[in-house]
Design an enzyme around this catalytic site. Structure first.
Site, PDB file in Angstrom:
ATOM      1  N   TYR A  29      28.552   1.806  94.537  1.00 20.81           N
ATOM      2  CA  TYR A  29      29.766   1.865  94.947  1.00 20.81           C
ATOM      3  C   TYR A  29      30.900   2.701  93.981  1.00 20.81           C
ATOM      4  CZ  TYR A  29      30.320  -2.676  92.480  1.00 20.81           C
ATOM      5  OH  TYR A  29      30.157  -3.447  91.469  1.00 20.81           O
TER       6      TYR A  29
ATOM      7  N   HIS B 184      27.994   3.174  89.436  1.00 23.71           N
ATOM      8  CA  HIS B 184      28.685   4.370  89.672  1.00 23.71           C
ATOM      9  C   HIS B 184      27.733   5.678  89.523  1.00 23.71           C
ATOM     10  CE1 HIS B 184      31.753   1.443  89.941  1.00 23.71           C
ATOM     11  NE2 HIS B 184      31.849   1.362  88.839  1.00 23.71           N
TER      12      HIS B 184
END
Ligand code: C5P
Length: 335
Positions: free
Chosen positions: A261, A311
Site C-alpha cells: 500500500y 511500500h
C-alpha cells in the site's frame, strides 16, 4: 545619425542586462534561501496569470491536459470519508481489511455511525474549486533532506501545510516552518496536536476508526497490533478521515498496485492534489548523501520508511518525479 545608433545600442545593452539579470535572479532564488523574498513575489503574482480553471497561473487540471494525467486524475473519488460515501463496495472493503489483516473486525457501518457522533460529518469540504480559488499547499514529508534547507518561511507561506506522523516543528522552524494546518497520522504514529490543527486520520482497519472515536473520548482502546496512545490532544471538531475508497484509488490508479500500500507521504500528496490548486512537495527522498532518515534524527539509519517492506519507494518516487515533470507538483529537493 551616429548619435541615434549609439542610443539604440545603449538601449539594447541595458535591456539585455535587465533580461539576463532577471533570469539569473529567478534561477538563483530557486536555490538560495536568502532570496526567497523574490520567490514570494513570484508566488503572489500567480493569480495574475490565471488561466481560468482556477485562480492560479497553473492549475491541477488544465484545458488541454496531459493524457497520462487525465487518465488517472479522478475528481469523483472524494478523499474524505463521510456518512454519505461510507458504503464501500465489496472489492474496496475486502482490499482495505486485508491491509493489516485485523481479525474479527466490528461492523463497519455501526463504527462509522458512532464515529460521526463524535466528529463532524461534512461531505462538502474542499469542494470549492473554481476560477476564483488559488489554494497553495505544502506537503511536508519527514526526510532528513530538510535539515539545513531553510525552507521554513517558504513552507509557512502556503495556505495549507500538511505534515505527517511524528513530525515535530519545534526547534526546526528555520528548515520546516512552524505552521501546520493538517497533520496526517494513524493510531500507531499519533501525536498530540494544538486546537487549530486538523487531524487527518488514515485508517488501515476498522479498529483505527474505533481508536480515533475512543482516543477523543473514553480512551478505552490501548492497543492495535502494538500498544497505542489511548488518548490524544486534538480538537474533535477538526478531525477528518481519509476515505478507504480514495486509499484504494491511490494504490490502484496512481501506483498501479506497486507495493502492498502507498506510504503516508504519497497518500498525503494525492490528498493535496485533490484539494489544492498548486502543490509543493518538501522533505521527500534521500538527503544529498543518500540517507533516508528523518530530519529530527541524528542517526542516519533510523526510521527508514523504505525498509518497512510494505511500500514501493522507488515506484512512488518515479510517479512523483513524473508529476513534477508535467508541472502538476513542484518538488523542493532540500539539502
Ligand atoms: O517515516 P515517515 O513515514 O514518518 O515519513 C513520512 C513520509 O515522508 C513517508 O511516507 C515518505 O513519503 C516521506 N519520507 C521520504 N524520505 C525520507 C523520510 C520520509 O520521502 N527519508
Amino acid at each position: 545619425m551616429y548619435l541615434s545608433k549609439q542610443k539604440t545600442f545603449r538601449a539594447f545593452t541595458v535591456l539585455a542586462f535587465i533580461v539576463t539579470f532577471t533570469m539569473f535572479l529567478f534561477g538563483f532564488t530557486l536555490r538560495d534561501p536568502s532570496l526567497y523574498f523574490f520567490k514570494y513575489a513570484i508566488r503572489k503574482s500567480d493569480s495574475f496569470f490565471s488561466n481560468g480553471q482556477c485562480g492560479c497561473r497553473q492549475c491541477m487540471t488544465e484545458l488541454e491536459d496531459d493524457p497520462w494525467f487525465t487518465e488517472r486524475f479522478n475528481l469523483s473519488v472524494h478523499p474524505l470519508l463521510s456518512r454519505r460515501n461510507s458504503l464501500l463496495t465489496n472489492d474496496t472493503y475486502c482490499w482495505w481489511q486485508r491491509l493489516q489483516d485485523h481479525k474479527d473486525p466490528a461492523d463497519f457501518s455501526e463504527v462509522v455511525e458512532k464515529l460521526f457522533q463524535v466528529i463532524p460529518d461534512n461531505d462538502k469540504l474542499y469542494k470549492d474549486a473554481g476560477p476564483e480559488r488559488c489554494r497553495t499547499c505544502a506537503v511536508v514529508g519527514n526526510s532528513g533532506n530538510l535539515k539545513g534547507s531553510r525552507y521554513g518561511p517558504l513552507i509557512d507561506s502556503s495556505d495549507v501545510i500538511i505534515r505527517m506522523n511524528m513530525a515535530p516543528t519545534s526547534g526546526f522552524e528555520e528548515d520546516v516552518g512552524s505552521r501546520t494546518t493538517h497533520h496526517v497520522m494513524y493510531p500507531e504514529s499519533a501525536i498530540d496536536l494544538d486546537n487549530t490543527t486538523i487531524l487527518l486520520l488514515i485508517p488501515f482497519k476498522t479498529l483505527d476508526l474505533q481508536w480515533i472515536t475512543s482516543a477523543l473520548t473514553t480512551g478505552s482502546i490501548e492497543e492495535t497490533y502494538v500498544p497505542v496512545r489511548s488518548k490524544i490532544k486534538a480538537n474533535k471538531n477538526r478531525v477528518l478521515i481519509y476515505s478507504p475508497a480514495f486509499f484504494k484509488y491511490v494504490h490502484d490508479t496512481w501506483l498501479e498496485s506497486h507495493g502492498r500500500y502507498p506510504s503516508t507521504g504519497f497518500l498525503s500528496l494525492l490528498f493535496a492534489m485533490h484539494i489544492c490548486d498548486k502543490v509543493s512537495v518538501y522533505g521527500f527522498g534521500a538527503d544529498r548523501y543518500g540517507n533516508w532518515h528523518h530530519y529530527w534524527e541524528n542517526n542516519y539509519h533510523g526510521g527508514e520508511f523504505r525498509k518497512t517492506g510494505v511500500h514501493d519507494a522507488d515506484h512512488e518516487n518515479n510517479v512523483t518525479l513524473l508529476l513534477a515533470d508535467k508541472h502538476k507538483i513542484y518538488i523542493f529537493k532540500g539539502f
